[in-house]
Scaffold this motif. Structure first.
Motif, PDB file in Angstrom:
ATOM      1  N   ALA A 171      -9.245  -0.596  -6.825  1.00  0.00           N
ATOM      2  CA  ALA A 171      -9.318  -1.322  -5.571  1.00  0.00           C
ATOM      3  C   ALA A 171      -9.426  -0.288  -4.480  1.00  0.00           C
ATOM      4  CB  ALA A 171      -8.184  -2.311  -5.403  1.00  0.00           C
ATOM      5  N   VAL A 189      -5.232  -7.780  -4.425  1.00  0.00           N
ATOM      6  CA  VAL A 189      -5.401  -6.374  -5.120  1.00  0.00           C
ATOM      7  C   VAL A 189      -4.155  -6.461  -6.388  1.00  0.00           C
ATOM      8  CG1 VAL A 189      -4.649  -3.982  -5.069  1.00  0.00           C
ATOM      9  CG2 VAL A 189      -5.968  -5.047  -3.354  1.00  0.00           C
ATOM     10  N   VAL A 241      -5.129   1.944  -7.532  1.00  0.00           N
ATOM     11  CA  VAL A 241      -5.241   1.552  -5.965  1.00  0.00           C
ATOM     12  C   VAL A 241      -5.717   2.980  -5.298  1.00  0.00           C
ATOM     13  CG1 VAL A 241      -4.752   0.369  -3.919  1.00  0.00           C
ATOM     14  CG2 VAL A 241      -3.974  -0.302  -5.958  1.00  0.00           C
ATOM     15  N   THR A 295      -1.317   0.256  -9.559  1.00  0.00           N
ATOM     16  CA  THR A 295      -1.232  -0.995  -8.794  1.00  0.00           C
ATOM     17  C   THR A 295       0.413  -0.966  -8.637  1.00  0.00           C
ATOM     18  OG1 THR A 295      -3.333  -1.926  -9.132  1.00  0.00           O
ATOM     19  CG2 THR A 295      -1.502  -3.361  -8.311  1.00  0.00           C
TER      20      THR A 295
END
Length: 595
Positions: A373, A546, A553, A567
């Motif tokens: 992400a 997310v 990330v 994450t």
């Protein structure tokens, strides 16, 4: 919906779904018990004409809004939220009509009043922030001109200088930086978030007694969203302005609204103090909404699932040998971005120009079968990276390597072949589908462009894709305007999968969807990733999403990646102050929703 009987069940305590008693504000900011409502709606019915018959879509609603009160109306797309509030100010589209009931504004009946009388109320006393920033600003006029027109129309200032100063002021209040410079620009030069801020400025221009905000922050990143919502809260407390949010963001409703109205299929199924309803929902439909809402406490969808192995139907040595490399390849680097930089030349006066670095020295790796992400505020460079990965923009410097190939060194034919393995799913389910092509031809387009198979096999592939994204096959002959937002986004995903790509680049692919449809699309993406081994580059400003979809990330700020981790690490132990601010700005982040 799968469980019709449950969703349409009776409201507890035998209340009529449409006649939930008006509820006083849950916090100290609402009106006292003896105050008169500023807006009082009774038995409101709305219908649209179809094939010479009136089709009722809002079925006798009752609710009140008090001076200074903030109310949120929530529900899935098509539940009647926007239709109800557009009926209040006589802005129903097409054949829409109020067919029964009463709408009283400060004790005055609005149903049936003349056009001029309604125009005197609309804008000056009741402001509106419409839902779609893409289509609600005129592309041939500068943004400043359109804000100034609103200032003039509402009689807020006289004289060119005073009008201009007031226009700059309302844009600044709505959170638009460099408002004076931006006044000269046109809508196509604004991002989606900036257009939304301009519309908020227009809605607030007259300091109305009631502001109807229809999905006012769906296009905004969390930090700008907080600026705008803080401003609306300031208006509410200082000026007695009432606000009605029409929203699919339950976190926003929990944090910002005192009263909540839950709508389903044109009925009010539950209403009352917002936190009480969201922490202890009673109606089955409200429970479904709450359970579908992403939050910081959410787990990665499918995090406990084991990726399926390739089935071996017999002891065929060749089949086993072919299956083994696939298993080994999962998790290896697929996309490697190194020192990626994009500099744009921006025009200045006197035929000069200045450099603007949209992306600076971005470096990251996406492994096969995982979701990376990219998050950050509007203008942080997320979408610019996506365009460079898709080869829709040329990097100024740096490299992008996909499956070991440096894409900058590929010829036209090799790039064409690369696009079979790399497909986009864009942000706007309304703008990314051609309204003149039916759904079947839309999904088939990549197959035609790449000359895959014959007519019969392409048609069969279209049906296979519709099955894959859980859409009925009969939709193939329908057109985009006949589909809901969620269905259109499923079509966009199906088109992205047509060439059986390895990589999907998803640019704000769920930001425009209500929580139930959003949950369905995220489940679909997770399922497709498990079944097909897909790799996702997921661009979003919604950090709660997310948490649900991403393995790793990258946090972007002003063109630079400032933090990069798994994450869990980013959410549980953010290192940068910027990341901490992004997480803190998520509406309702620390409000525990119940079931």
């Amino acid at each position: 919906m799968n469980d019709q009987t449950q969703e349409t069940g009776a409201v507890p305590n035998h209340e009529s779904p449409n006649h939930a008693a008006p509820v006083q504000a849950a916090t100290g900011q609402g009106a006292p018990a003896h105050a008169e409502p500023i807006l009082s709606v009774r038995d409101l019915k709305v219908a649209f004409k179809a094939k010479k018959e009136m089709n009722e879509v809002v079925h006798g609603l009752d609710f009140d809004v008090y001076p200074g009160e903030t109310v949120a109306i929530v529900g899935e797309s098509g539940s009647g939220k926007s239709t109800t509030m557009h009926a209040v100010i006589d802005l129903l589209p097409g054949t829409g009509r109020i067919t029964g009931g009463s709408v009283k504004w400060k004790g005055r009946e609005l149903v049936g009043i003349g056009r001029r009388d309604m125009e005197a109320v609309r804008g000056r006393e009741i402001g509106l922030v419409p839902q779609d920033p893409m289509s609600n600003l005129n592309p041939v006029w500068s943004v400043g001109f359109q804000v100034e027109e609103a200032v003039r129309a509402n009689g807020l200032a006289k004289g060119r200088k005073a009008v201009r100063e007031r226009a700059i002021e309302v844009l600044e209040q709505a959170g638009l930086s460099d408002a004076e410079k931006r006044m000269k620009q046109y809508p196509h030069q604004f991002s989606g978030g900036m257009k939304q801020r301009a519309l908020i400025g227009i809605g607030l221009a007259a300091s109305p007694d009631l502001l109807i905000a229809d999905e006012p922050t769906s296009a905004l990143d969390v930090t700008v969203q907080r600026v705008v919502l803080d401003h609306l809260a300031k208006l509410t407390s200082e000026m007695g302005t009432a606000v009605v949010f029409i929203t699919h963001d339950l976190g926003l409703a929990a944090e910002r609204a005192e009263k909540l109205i839950v709508m389903y299929k044109g009925n009010i199924v539950e209403s009352g103090p917002s936190r009480e309803i969201l922490q202890r929902p009673r109606h089955p439909y409200t429970k479904r909404l709450v359970s579908a809402a992403p939050s910081l406490a959410s787990r990665r969808i499918g995090s406990d699932a084991v990726l399926p192995e390739a089935p071996v139907e017999s002891f065929d040595v060749a089949a086993i040998a072919e299956a083994e490399p696939q298993a080994q390849r999962r998790g290896e680097p697929l996309i490697e971005v190194k020192d990626l930089t994009k500099v744009y030349k921006l025009r200045k006066g006197n035929f000069g120009h200045e450099d603007f670095a949209a992306v600076s020295n971005a470096t990251f790796t996406i492994n096969r079968g995982e979701t990376m992400a990219l998050v950050g505020e509007s203008g942080s460079g997320k979408s610019t990276i996506a365009k460079m990965v898709l080869h829709l923009e040329e990097p100024t410097s740096g490299s992008i390597t996909i499956e070991g190939q440096d894409t900058s060194k590929l010829g036209a034919r090799q790039l064409f072949d690369l696009r079979r393995t790399l497909q986009p799913v864009f942000q706007d389910p309304y703008g990314s589908l051609d309204p003149l092509h039916n759904i079947g031809n839309t999904i088939m387009e990549p197959l035609n462009v790449h000359k895959v198979g014959d007519a019969a096999s392409r048609k069969a592939r279209v049906y296979e894709l519709l099955d894959q994204v859980s859409l009925p096959r009969e939709l193939a002959s329908r057109y985009p305007n006949e589909l809901s937002g969620g269905q259109r986004q499923r079509v966009a995903v199906a088109r992205g999968l047509a060439l059986k790509p390895d990589i999907l680049v998803l640019d704000e692919a769920v930001s425009a969807l209500d929580v139930l449809v959003q949950a369905q699309i995220l489940e679909l993406l997770a399922e497709l990733q498990r079944d097909l081994g897909l790799t996702y580059l997921f661009i979003t400003h919604d950090l709660a999403v997310v948490r649900l979809i991403a393995d790793r990330v990258c946090v972007m700020q002003r063109g630079r990646i400032v933090e990069q981790a798994t994450t869990s690490e980013v959410f549980e132990n953010p290192q940068q102050e910027y990341t901490k601010n992004l997480l803190a700005a998520i509406p309702g982040a620390h409000i525990e929703l119940g079931l």
